[in-house]
Scaffold this motif. Structure first.
Motif, PDB file in Angstrom:
ATOM      1  N   LYS A   1      -7.411 -35.001   8.882  1.00  0.00           N
ATOM      2  CA  LYS A   1      -6.343 -35.302   9.844  1.00  0.00           C
ATOM      3  C   LYS A   1      -6.926 -35.742  11.186  1.00  0.00           C
TER       4      LYS A   1
ATOM      5  N   LYS B   1       0.117 -31.348   0.146  1.00  0.00           N
ATOM      6  CA  LYS B   1       0.119 -30.119   0.959  1.00  0.00           C
ATOM      7  C   LYS B   1      -0.576 -30.437   2.275  1.00  0.00           C
ATOM      8  N   GLU B   2      -0.085 -29.805   3.337  1.00  0.00           N
ATOM      9  CA  GLU B   2      -0.684 -30.076   4.634  1.00  0.00           C
ATOM     10  C   GLU B   2      -1.437 -28.845   5.114  1.00  0.00           C
ATOM     11  N   TYR B   3      -2.680 -29.033   5.527  1.00  0.00           N
ATOM     12  CA  TYR B   3      -3.469 -27.943   6.098  1.00  0.00           C
ATOM     13  C   TYR B   3      -3.779 -28.275   7.548  1.00  0.00           C
ATOM     14  N   GLU B   4      -4.459 -27.341   8.189  1.00  0.00           N
ATOM     15  CA  GLU B   4      -4.844 -27.509   9.604  1.00  0.00           C
ATOM     16  C   GLU B   4      -5.704 -28.769   9.819  1.00  0.00           C
ATOM     17  N   MET B   5      -6.727 -28.930   8.959  1.00  0.00           N
ATOM     18  CA  MET B   5      -7.682 -30.032   9.148  1.00  0.00           C
ATOM     19  C   MET B   5      -7.494 -31.181   8.156  1.00  0.00           C
TER      20      MET B   5
END
Ligand code: ADP
Length: 302
Positions: A301, A224-228
């Motif tokens: 990230k 899953k990709e989040y903002e940070m």
């Protein structure tokens, strides 16, 4: 007349004050320059006591000089201690390799001997298993020590998570145990991590998921990709972890009572957490006894 004398006196006092002020400014400027030089040297890491004569320094300079000298001594001590650990670790690694592989070879040779009864064969099998465990333990400790002492560095860089998961293959182990392993490998999800060390950490989670899930269960790896952060979940339908154990499983050598029969030494999760914290990420677990566990790895990230 009296006014003339007062005028001369005041003029002389003003000149004297001026001279004192100039001398003071020169002195302070020189002191500041020397202190600045000392600090620059210390920042560049080449501060040496030999560069400055203690007798010529002011009180404040002397204090700074002593402070920096103490720092330099401590730094030298850390370097020499690190070198000693480095030598010890490589000695242990080299010196134990041959005896351990010899024990394994001799045990295998003995097992091939004709006419052995079943109990002897069983004992030889135990020796083999324990030797393999010892070998794994030594290798894990060497790896951990190298990591903790900065002998090998974790160097995060921009990497694709897809590439990370492609390098981990547990399909054979899952098949062998009758477990359905699925990997949802999204493309183009990029994070900052050390590829080699993160493979080590995530592999351990998948290995555990298969190991602690009974035959017929499932293990799912998803991204899953989040903002940070980028999050990698390793979810299983295994035995789960009690609340009391959840706090302990990331410590060195801890193994839950009910898994003592399974292969393992209790160092994998500790190593995984070390790796992740060194690359600015973290790891967490959610679990329910009898239902399964989800280990989540968070990669920054940046
Ligand atoms: P090892 O697996 O060699 O014992 P780890 O450090 O990898 O060492 O794991 C520590 C402990 O955490 C295990 O012994 C087990 O009790 C628990 N554990 C880890 N992963 C799982 C999982 N997926 N399901 C249930 N328990 C687990």
């Amino acid at each position: 007349m009296k006014t003339v004398y007062i005028g001369i006196f005041l003029a002389a006092a003003a000149v004297l004050l001026g001279i004192v002020a100039v001398v003071l400014v020169i002195h302070i400027t020189r002191t500041m320059k020397r202190m600045d030089k000392m600090l620059d040297r210390a920042i560049d890491g080449d501060f040496s006591e030999k560069m400055f004569t203690e007798a010529k320094l002011s009180r404040m300079e002397t204090k700074l000089y002593r402070y920096l000298s103490a720092g330099k001594t401590a730094q030298n001590q850390i370097i020499s201690e690190r070198n000693a650990v480095k030598t010890l670790v490589s000695d242990i690694s080299h010196q134990t390799k041959t005896p351990v592989s010899n024990i394994l070879i001799y045990t295998q040779l003995l097992r091939e001997t004709q006419g052995l009864d079943d109990s002897t064969k069983e004992l030889l099998c135990c020796i083999e298993k324990q030797t393999e465990k010892l070998n794994f333990l030594i290798q894990s400790l060497v790896k951990l020590s190298r990591l903790e002492n900065g002998i090998v560095a974790v160097t995060p860089a921009k990497n694709n998570v897809k590439q990370l998961l492609e390098r981990i293959d547990f399909s054979a182990a899952a098949r062998q145990k009758g477990i359905c392993l699925t990997v949802e490998n999204k493309s183009d999800v990029v994070a900052e991590f050390d590829l080699k060390w993160t493979i080590e950490a995530v592999s351990n989670l998948i290995d555990n998921a298969i190991k602690y899930t009974p035959c017929g269960g499932t293990v799912n790896v998803s991204v899953k990709e989040y903002e940070m952060f980028v999050r990698i979940d390793v979810a299983d339908t295994g035995k789960g972890i009690s609340e009391a154990d959840t706090a302990k499983i990331f410590t060195r050598f801890y193994r839950a009572e009910e898994v003592k029969e399974e292969k393992g030494v209790g160092i994998g999760l500790y190593l995984a957490r070390e790796i992740l914290s060194k690359e600015g990420g973290y790891i967490r677990v959610a679990s329910e006894v009898g239902k399964g566990s989800v280990f989540s790895v968070f990669l920054p990230k940046k």
